[in-house]
Design an enzyme around this catalytic site. Sequence first.
Site, short mmCIF file in Angstrom:
data_model
loop_
_atom_site.label_atom_id
_atom_site.label_comp_id
_atom_site.label_asym_id
_atom_site.label_seq_id
_atom_site.Cartn_x
_atom_site.Cartn_y
_atom_site.Cartn_z
N ASP A 148 -0.12 4.41 10.29
CA ASP A 148 0.00 4.45 8.64
C ASP A 148 -1.30 5.20 8.02
O ASP A 148 -2.18 5.30 8.16
CB ASP A 148 0.58 2.83 8.02
N HIS A 235 7.58 2.21 3.29
CA HIS A 235 7.65 2.81 2.69
C HIS A 235 8.69 4.21 2.28
O HIS A 235 8.68 4.87 2.49
CB HIS A 235 6.03 3.83 2.08
N ASP A 308 2.05 -0.97 -0.88
CA ASP A 308 1.67 0.24 -0.32
C ASP A 308 0.21 0.82 -1.73
O ASP A 308 -0.26 1.62 -1.78
CB ASP A 308 2.48 1.59 -0.42
O1 DOR Z 1 -0.01 7.33 -0.80
C1 DOR Z 1 -0.30 6.96 -0.09
N1 DOR Z 1 -1.63 6.55 0.30
N2 DOR Z 1 0.27 7.49 1.03
C2 DOR Z 1 -0.68 6.45 2.66
O2 DOR Z 1 0.32 7.46 3.50
C3 DOR Z 1 -1.82 6.76 2.67
C4 DOR Z 1 -2.78 6.31 1.17
C5 DOR Z 1 -3.52 5.65 1.34
O3 DOR Z 1 -4.79 5.49 2.32
O4 DOR Z 1 -3.77 6.28 0.72
#
Ligand code: DOR
Length: 428
Positions: A148, A235, A308
């Site tokens: 991810d 997500h 997330d």
């Molecule tokens: O918005 C996001 N932030 N999407 C991701 O896939 C990674 C995450 C991050 O690690 O900040």
Amino acid sequence: MRFLIKNVLLVDAQGQRGPADVLIGEGLILSLEGGEAEEAIDGAGLLLAPGFLDLHAHLREPGQEVKEDLATGLLAAARGGYTDVVSMPNTTPPIDAPEVVKALKEKAARLGLARLHPAAALTLGQEGKALAPLGLLKQAGAVLFTDDGRTNEDAGVLALGLLQAAALGTPVAVHAEDTSLRRGGVMNDGALADALGLPGNPPEAEAARIARDLEVLRYALRRAHGGTPRLHVQHLSTQRGLELLREAKRAGLPVTAEATPHHLTLTEETLRALDPLFKVAPPLRTEADREALVEGLLDGTIDAIATDHAPHTQAEKELDLLRAPFGIPNLEVAFPLLYTELHLKGGFPLSRLVALFTDGPRRVLGLPPLHLAVGAEASLVLLDPKERPVDPSRFASKARYSPWAGWRLGGWPVLTLVAGRAVHRALE
Ligand code: DOR
């Protein structure tokens, strides 16, 4: 010590009932009909639910403690009503070594906040080339494998990962975005991005990757010897992606999916002011996508609401929209947001909403359901429907900003218990 929550309404995946007098002791629910206790809490007007499980939080340890650490992240989780948190491995370095998984679990246990269940990288360094030592990672305590934050470009490596993880009984979670279609997109691709002059990330980038990953899953299923390969889509943000998953589930594929509080409450329209607070990957989409996701929550295409939670420093989020990092912190507001925006304003059934924070994510990890019954573990959250505004300056998270600052929400967790022990208490 025994304590009693009196006159409280009960809500879990099985429905709503009560009021009941819930007796808690020895880490368990001892009775729903009262009993002797050292402390009594007046639960009138409050709701009691099983503790929430978050499948997707970026707690940033090791290496990015300037953004968040276990102490702040797991306290934020406890304040959000979470008793259990799956942390993402896109740290510095990425979590691909069993010693690190073990050390994180030990540290989290010492903190005594929400319980930590680390996800480990699927591939070494999250580089997508060679598999990480999945068996050892599982032995050390990893509950999920994922790259991810990055996408799995090499379908063959993903297939091998699904096969190995299947033998271990562990799901593989994917960040489904086709990088070659996403390119440098910073918001949803379409008329609004064109009008704002910003590079777009098309919905097809997500749909194309989900379609591919479902084929990879079919291949892994056909070749699996021990265990069933299980794919979890993280997500989910698009209507088309949702349709693909709906079809796949109808066909009986072992696939699960999550949606985030931001994709369920915000749209690309928020980007008009060019504020990087709303910059997230995958991007906020259209109202039609948002509504499709809500349908997906209702019909079971989406199994879980996962945060997330992606904290970055204030300074990073104050860069311009092209340079600021992707991510929204939300552990402390996730439930109140959906309680208010979906349940109170949209009539979304409360018991289904609670299921999406409890049994849904538990099922993704292969855990048994957790209901409010005598003998069940007392991992619980007490919720106060009374409205108050979101005040990010009071977040436990190091990221003290929020797209929802000032929104008036109800459903705030006022007591979170992990096996009978209070990890958050804000009773009036
Ligand atoms: O918005 C996001 N932030 N999407 C991701 O896939 C990674 C995450 C991050 O690690 O900040």
